[in-house]
Design an enzyme around this catalytic site. Structure first.
Site, PDB file in Angstrom:
ATOM      1  N   GLY A 130       0.757  -1.071  -0.049  1.00 29.21           N
ATOM      2  CA  GLY A 130       0.053   0.000   0.048  1.00 29.21           C
ATOM      3  C   GLY A 130       0.739   1.175   0.023  1.00 29.21           C
ATOM      4  O   GLY A 130       0.309   2.327  -0.278  1.00 29.21           O
TER       5      GLY A 130
ATOM      6  N   ASP B 156      -7.125  -6.476  -3.397  1.00 26.55           N
ATOM      7  CA  ASP B 156      -6.699  -7.220  -2.155  1.00 26.55           C
ATOM      8  C   ASP B 156      -7.448  -7.606  -0.925  1.00 26.55           C
ATOM      9  O   ASP B 156      -7.392  -6.906   0.039  1.00 26.55           O
ATOM     10  CB  ASP B 156      -5.160  -6.715  -1.795  1.00 26.55           C
ATOM     11  CG  ASP B 156      -4.151  -7.679  -1.227  1.00 26.55           C
ATOM     12  OD1 ASP B 156      -4.444  -8.533  -1.265  1.00 26.55           O
ATOM     13  OD2 ASP B 156      -3.214  -7.149  -0.801  1.00 26.55           O
TER      14      ASP B 156
ATOM     15  N   THR C   4      -1.215  -4.894  -6.613  1.00 31.67           N
ATOM     16  CA  THR C   4      -1.634  -3.579  -6.733  1.00 31.67           C
ATOM     17  C   THR C   4      -0.158  -2.542  -6.954  1.00 31.67           C
ATOM     18  O   THR C   4      -0.615  -1.495  -7.396  1.00 31.67           O
ATOM     19  CB  THR C   4      -2.314  -3.126  -5.779  1.00 31.67           C
ATOM     20  OG1 THR C   4      -1.581  -3.018  -4.303  1.00 31.67           O
ATOM     21  CG2 THR C   4      -3.687  -4.031  -5.658  1.00 31.67           C
TER      22      THR C   4
END
EC number: 2.4.2.57
Length: 507
Positions: A169, A257, A199
């Site tokens: 993140g 996720d 991601t």
């Protein structure tokens, strides 16, 4: 029905039938068939695609993944018959309707994912249902155990085994390249299996691949770890928790996720490598996966609780996530920055301090440092050069060049500077926008692609100063990143006076 095999060198877990044969068998596109090689007794189940022209009647097109199971030659006669829908589809439908998985449901689903019984669309449905409706802690434990039981495990004779993980993140989070050699240099074992980016613009496996191969079978990972103290490898090549890597394949294009799956994914890999002590990094802040410290503490408790269920001691660290770690995003750029620190660079402070803090927690948990002394012990290992030497050993045993230096790692040849539009201060770095630009530039697949951020939050800049540079290996990717970057505004610059409000506006 007897059909003759035509091998199709295509990555698709299915078979191709002529539409007349499909009608005779009463199967449609998306249905399943069972293929039996009666000469060897080998069987495989696959979903059906139909065609009126690509193959002739009496022929079955067998895609490459299916033939990995059957191992038949071109022209082999096989028996093909309709197959029942797997029970796991009903379990997935139940979750889509808001129900919960039982232990047996989870075992069915995970086994069918590993055995390639479920089609890509069906796995996507499972991922989406789990994302929307969530998994409770019992379901997470079921998923963790089933994921481990359907793959290989490492069994070390020397303990404790240490592992770490960051939930991601925050871009530029290259800390494993420092933490793993620090822990290994302390005399502990750290078999670090890592994932590729889901991601983000580069997972740890993507970064390590710049320095050395990362694809090894499980036994070799264990042997390398026992020999030099650590390894940094791609978990997808080990057959450790194979269901997890298949699930990640379908999470990637959706850029999701799911929380329960994420917890199970992390802990399954730690459990499978035999970890006794685990440190979890939870970045917190805007534009990260975890927005607030309160939410981060809740997630930490879930990790710790699951660790207790599995017999592992877990500690978590909430870390600052509103700015990238270091100044770089993308494989080559991040590896160059991490190697420079191992070689003695004293910047960037965010990378060094975060790495030392997390490594220090592991050292304290393992009894290698007293309470509150872990970060200092980690710093001593880093400054002494022992971490660099250990990293060279890890690189060498994985087949890379142990003499590689930071200056040898170069970014892509295509570049574009994004300059400050005015005098002022950088007031915001949008993590998700920075990652989007790095991915558009080609990261992580193009190792030279990424971003070098010159001015982080709070930095004073003059009009025309470079704020960040986009690198790419290919011109068309750079142009696409530039085009999108004009609308994303990943970095905001403001003067000390944010806005003038004249008298006339209030008259």
């Amino acid at each position: 029905m007897k059909l003759t095999v035509k091998l199709l060198d295509i990555e698709n877990r299915g078979v191709l039938l002529h539409c007349t044969d499909a009608r005779s068998m009463r199967v449609r596109d998306g249905d399943r068939v069972q293929i039996v090689d009666e000469a060897t007794g080998k069987t495989a189940q696959a979903h059906v695609d139909t065609t009126g022209s690509l193959i002739e009647p009496g022929v079955i097109g067998v895609y490459r993944p299916v033939n990995a199971t059957l191992a038949v030659d071109e022209g082999t006669p096989v028996e093909v018959r309709g197959a029942e829908r797997p029970a796991s589809l009903e379990h997935i439908k139940k979750k889509m309707d808001g129900g919960r998985f039982t232990k047996d449901d989870t075992v069915d689903i995970v086994r069918d994912i590993v055995d390639d019984v479920l089609s890509p669309g069906e796995i996507t449905a499972y991922v989406t249902a789990s994302y929307i409706n969530g998994l409770d802690m019992d379901e997470v434990e079921y998923l963790t155990r089933a994921t481990v039981e359907t793959g290989e495990r490492l069994h070390f004779t020397r303990h404790p085994i240490v592992d770490k993980h960051s939930i991601g993140g925050v871009p530029g989070n290259k800390i494993t390249l420092l933490i793993a050699p620090i822990i290994a240099a302390s005399g502990l074992l750290i078999p670090k299996t890592s994932s590729r980016a889901i991601t983000g613009a580069g997972g740890t496996a993507d970064l390590m691949e710049v320095l050395a191969p990362v694809s090894f079978p499980a036994l070799e990972v264990q042997q390398m770890t026992e020999k030099v103290g650590g390894a940094i490898v791609w978990g997808g090549a080990t057959n450790i928790a194979p269901a997890d890597d298949k699930i990640i394949t379908y999470e990637y294009p959706l850029r999701i996720d799911a929380r329960g799956q994420m917890i199970a994914s992390v802990m399954a890999k730690k459990f499978a490598v035999g970890a006794d002590l685990v440190v979890i990094d939870i970045p917190v802040g805007r534009n990260t996966k975890i927005a607030t410290a309160q939410e981060g503490r809740k997630l930490a408790r879930e990790f710790i609780d699951l660790g207790e269920r599995l017999g592992m001691r877990v500690e978590c660290a909430l870390s600052y996530g509103e700015s990238l770690v270091g100044h770089t995003i993308g494989p080559n750029l991040e590896v160059r920055e991490a190697l420079a620190v191992l070689e003695g660079a004293t910047e960037p402070n965010s990378l060094i301090q975060k790495s030392l803090s997390l490594a220090g927690i592991a050292l304290e948990m393992a009894g290698k440092a007293g309470p509150g002394q872990g970060a200092r012990a980690a710093a001593d290992i880093l400054r002494s050069g022992k971490a660099l030497e250990k990293m060279r050993q890890i690189i060498e045993i994985q087949g890379g060049d142990p003499n590689v230096k930071a200056e040898d790692i170069v970014p892509g040849e295509c570049r574009f500077d994004v300059n400050a539009p005015q005098d002022g201060y950088v007031i915001e770095l949008n993590n998700s926008a920075l990652v989007t630009l790095a991915r558009l530039a080609g990261s992580p697949y193009d190792h030279g692609a990424g971003l070098l951020v010159h001015a982080k939050k709070g930095t004073r800049v003059r009009k025309g100063d470079p704020i960040f540079t986009i690198y790419a290996d290919r011109e068309w990717r750079l142009e696409r990143a530039i085009e999108v970057g004009r609308t994303l505004m990943p970095v905001l610059v403001e003067g000390m006076v944010l806005e003038r409000i004249p008298h006339e506006r209030w008259v």
